[in-house]
Write a protein that holds these residues in place. Structure first.
Motif, PDB file in Angstrom:
ATOM      1  N   LEU A 131       0.838  -1.331   0.470  1.00  0.00           N
ATOM      2  CA  LEU A 131       0.080   0.070  -0.079  1.00  0.00           C
ATOM      3  C   LEU A 131       0.618   0.589   0.026  1.00  0.00           C
ATOM      4  O   LEU A 131       0.117   2.837  -0.228  1.00  0.00           O
ATOM      5  CB  LEU A 131      -1.047   0.158   1.242  1.00  0.00           C
ATOM      6  CG  LEU A 131      -2.167  -1.089   0.651  1.00  0.00           C
ATOM      7  CD1 LEU A 131      -2.651  -0.738   2.802  1.00  0.00           C
ATOM      8  CD2 LEU A 131      -3.064  -1.011  -0.046  1.00  0.00           C
ATOM      9  N   PHE A 132       1.686   0.946   0.036  1.00  0.00           N
ATOM     10  CA  PHE A 132       3.183   2.516   0.101  1.00  0.00           C
ATOM     11  C   PHE A 132       3.498   2.770  -1.234  1.00  0.00           C
ATOM     12  O   PHE A 132       2.939   1.938  -2.249  1.00  0.00           O
ATOM     13  CB  PHE A 132       4.230   1.779   0.223  1.00  0.00           C
ATOM     14  CG  PHE A 132       5.606   3.449   0.526  1.00  0.00           C
ATOM     15  CD1 PHE A 132       5.891   3.906  -0.300  1.00  0.00           C
ATOM     16  CD2 PHE A 132       5.783   3.311   2.126  1.00  0.00           C
ATOM     17  CE1 PHE A 132       6.670   5.183  -0.186  1.00  0.00           C
ATOM     18  CE2 PHE A 132       6.122   4.791   2.113  1.00  0.00           C
ATOM     19  CZ  PHE A 132       6.975   5.155   1.211  1.00  0.00           C
ATOM     20  N   GLY A 133       2.308   4.302  -1.399  1.00  0.00           N
ATOM     21  CA  GLY A 133       2.068   4.926  -2.133  1.00  0.00           C
ATOM     22  C   GLY A 133       0.750   5.100  -2.493  1.00  0.00           C
ATOM     23  O   GLY A 133       0.727   5.665  -3.665  1.00  0.00           O
ATOM     24  N   THR A 134       0.103   4.007  -1.818  1.00  0.00           N
ATOM     25  CA  THR A 134      -1.389   3.797  -2.073  1.00  0.00           C
ATOM     26  C   THR A 134      -2.224   4.771  -1.002  1.00  0.00           C
ATOM     27  O   THR A 134      -2.891   5.633  -1.224  1.00  0.00           O
ATOM     28  CB  THR A 134      -1.749   2.561  -2.555  1.00  0.00           C
ATOM     29  OG1 THR A 134      -1.346   2.031  -2.869  1.00  0.00           O
ATOM     30  CG2 THR A 134      -3.706   2.841  -2.355  1.00  0.00           C
ATOM     31  N   VAL A 135      -1.618   4.864  -0.109  1.00  0.00           N
ATOM     32  CA  VAL A 135      -1.719   5.359   1.232  1.00  0.00           C
ATOM     33  C   VAL A 135      -0.982   6.476   1.579  1.00  0.00           C
ATOM     34  O   VAL A 135       0.253   5.817   1.425  1.00  0.00           O
ATOM     35  CB  VAL A 135      -2.258   4.420   2.235  1.00  0.00           C
ATOM     36  CG1 VAL A 135      -3.488   3.843   1.865  1.00  0.00           C
ATOM     37  CG2 VAL A 135      -0.884   3.714   2.796  1.00  0.00           C
ATOM     38  N   ALA A 136      -1.014   7.547   3.120  1.00  0.00           N
ATOM     39  CA  ALA A 136      -0.228   8.287   3.015  1.00  0.00           C
ATOM     40  C   ALA A 136       1.079   7.608   3.492  1.00  0.00           C
ATOM     41  O   ALA A 136       0.639   6.712   4.188  1.00  0.00           O
ATOM     42  CB  ALA A 136      -0.628   9.460   4.290  1.00  0.00           C
ATOM     43  N   ILE A 137       2.294   7.887   3.377  1.00  0.00           N
ATOM     44  CA  ILE A 137       3.492   6.959   3.595  1.00  0.00           C
ATOM     45  C   ILE A 137       3.606   7.740   5.166  1.00  0.00           C
ATOM     46  O   ILE A 137       5.087   7.649   5.813  1.00  0.00           O
ATOM     47  CB  ILE A 137       4.824   7.580   3.183  1.00  0.00           C
ATOM     48  CG1 ILE A 137       4.673   9.416   2.740  1.00  0.00           C
ATOM     49  CG2 ILE A 137       4.610   7.192   1.650  1.00  0.00           C
ATOM     50  CD1 ILE A 137       6.115   9.837   2.092  1.00  0.00           C
ATOM     51  N   GLY A 167       0.154   2.108   7.939  1.00  0.00           N
ATOM     52  CA  GLY A 167      -0.604   1.347   6.895  1.00  0.00           C
ATOM     53  C   GLY A 167      -0.093   0.803   5.264  1.00  0.00           C
ATOM     54  O   GLY A 167      -0.178   0.138   5.056  1.00  0.00           O
ATOM     55  N   ALA A 168       0.774   2.126   5.455  1.00  0.00           N
ATOM     56  CA  ALA A 168       1.429   1.456   4.584  1.00  0.00           C
ATOM     57  C   ALA A 168       2.990   1.372   4.291  1.00  0.00           C
ATOM     58  O   ALA A 168       3.845   0.913   3.356  1.00  0.00           O
ATOM     59  CB  ALA A 168       2.087   3.231   3.690  1.00  0.00           C
ATOM     60  N   PHE A 169       2.969   0.734   5.768  1.00  0.00           N
ATOM     61  CA  PHE A 169       4.247   0.108   5.553  1.00  0.00           C
ATOM     62  C   PHE A 169       3.950  -1.508   6.210  1.00  0.00           C
ATOM     63  O   PHE A 169       2.987  -2.224   6.737  1.00  0.00           O
ATOM     64  CB  PHE A 169       4.955   0.086   6.997  1.00  0.00           C
ATOM     65  CG  PHE A 169       5.472   1.806   7.191  1.00  0.00           C
ATOM     66  CD1 PHE A 169       5.139   2.802   7.202  1.00  0.00           C
ATOM     67  CD2 PHE A 169       7.138   1.411   6.203  1.00  0.00           C
ATOM     68  CE1 PHE A 169       5.424   4.285   6.205  1.00  0.00           C
ATOM     69  CE2 PHE A 169       7.512   2.779   5.641  1.00  0.00           C
ATOM     70  CZ  PHE A 169       6.983   3.913   6.173  1.00  0.00           C
TER      71      PHE A 169
END
Length: 127
Positions: free
Chosen positions: A102-108, A112-114
């Motif tokens: 989800l990295f790049g899709t949700v806020a970094i 949730g990006a990790f």
């Protein structure tokens, strides 16, 4: 999936410095973005800094900008967080994390990006 182990935490006086390390295992380390988060007692885990897969781009929380530096050595499968001019409010457990799908899709700046997390290392800054 990347396995992560943090080290380098400890007790330091205000104004001092520490360098945290995050050792990674797994062949994908060099191709994933990485980040640091921290959690102070009684507070939610918060974003500290993130770095792109090749180390070319970094982003910091306002609270640490100009004092902390994130870096990544793909040859050593290790990420670092150099922390200078430490303040008592920097006291927290520091976690390293590897970017997920989800990295790049949700806020970094969000968890949730990790996808992978270390166990954390304690940093205590005395006044």
């Amino acid at each position: 999936q990347v396995q992560l182990v943090e080290s380098g935490g400890g007790l330091v006086q205000a104004g001092g410095s520490l360098r945290l390390s995050c050792a990674a295992s797994g062949r994908t380390f060099s191709s994933v973005p990485m980040g640091w988060f921290r959690q102070a007692p009684g507070k939610e885990r918060e974003f500290v800094a993130t770095i792109s897969w090749n180390g070319g781009r970094t982003f910091y929380a306002d609270s640490v900008k100009g004092r902390f530096t994130i870096s990544k050595d793909n040859a050593k499968n290790t990420m670092y967080l150099q922390m200078n001019s430490l303040k008592p409010e920097d006291t927290a457990v520091y976690y390293c994390a590897a970017g997920g799908k989800l990295f790049g899709t949700v806020a970094i700046t969000t968890e949730g990006a990790f996808a992978s997390w270390g166990q954390g290392t304690q940093v205590t800054v005395s006044s």
